[in-house]
Design a protein around this motif. Structure first.
Motif, PDB file in Angstrom:
ATOM      1  N   LYS A  20      73.733  57.563  41.534  1.00  0.00           N
ATOM      2  CA  LYS A  20      74.639  58.605  41.144  1.00  0.00           C
ATOM      3  C   LYS A  20      76.096  58.288  41.698  1.00  0.00           C
ATOM      4  O   LYS A  20      76.067  57.640  43.177  1.00  0.00           O
ATOM      5  N   ASP A  21      77.117  58.651  41.089  1.00  0.00           N
ATOM      6  CA  ASP A  21      78.364  58.232  41.855  1.00  0.00           C
ATOM      7  C   ASP A  21      79.012  59.633  42.237  1.00  0.00           C
ATOM      8  O   ASP A  21      78.247  60.718  42.429  1.00  0.00           O
ATOM      9  N   GLU A  22      80.189  59.508  42.973  1.00  0.00           N
ATOM     10  CA  GLU A  22      80.685  60.748  43.491  1.00  0.00           C
ATOM     11  C   GLU A  22      80.698  62.062  42.545  1.00  0.00           C
ATOM     12  O   GLU A  22      80.720  62.916  43.041  1.00  0.00           O
ATOM     13  N   GLU A  23      80.803  61.893  41.056  1.00  0.00           N
ATOM     14  CA  GLU A  23      81.139  62.828  40.420  1.00  0.00           C
ATOM     15  C   GLU A  23      79.697  63.155  39.821  1.00  0.00           C
ATOM     16  O   GLU A  23      79.518  63.952  38.725  1.00  0.00           O
ATOM     17  N   ASP A  24      78.449  62.614  40.367  1.00  0.00           N
ATOM     18  CA  ASP A  24      77.026  62.954  40.091  1.00  0.00           C
ATOM     19  C   ASP A  24      76.853  62.294  38.462  1.00  0.00           C
ATOM     20  O   ASP A  24      76.024  62.776  37.842  1.00  0.00           O
ATOM     21  N   SER A  25      77.769  61.193  38.143  1.00  0.00           N
ATOM     22  CA  SER A  25      77.334  60.408  36.941  1.00  0.00           C
ATOM     23  C   SER A  25      76.410  59.368  37.332  1.00  0.00           C
ATOM     24  O   SER A  25      76.414  58.838  38.348  1.00  0.00           O
TER      25      SER A  25
END
Length: 85
Positions: free
Chosen positions: A53-58
């Protein structure tokens, strides 16, 4: 998380685009991995990428750097394929 049989496009270091079909999502220990199939005229090639997951939860797909981790995922996939036959 990506859906099975969804087509995604990945771009290599030279900027070349490749379309992959997500054929399976595996959970090994606490991590998830995507099994992707590159369908080409000459042959089909499967790869395994880790889902994080990235910082935006993608969801992001990354290469597996650790050889032991890669082996564990490859063995889990092989066991799954053998059990489906």
């Amino acid at each position: 998380m990506p859906e099975h049989d969804e087509v995604i496009t990945l771009i290599d270091e030279e900027g070349q685009e490749y379309d992959f079909v997500i054929i399976d999502i595996l959970k090994v220990k606490n991590d998830e991995y995507a099994i992707l199939l590159l369908e080409q005229e000459e042959n089909d090639e499967a790869i395994i990428l880790k889902i994080i997951k990235d910082e935006e939860d993608s969801d992001i797909l990354i290469d597996i750097e650790d050889d032991q981790e890669w082996e564990a995922v490859a063995e889990a996939w092989e066991a799954l394929v053998i059990n489906e036959k």
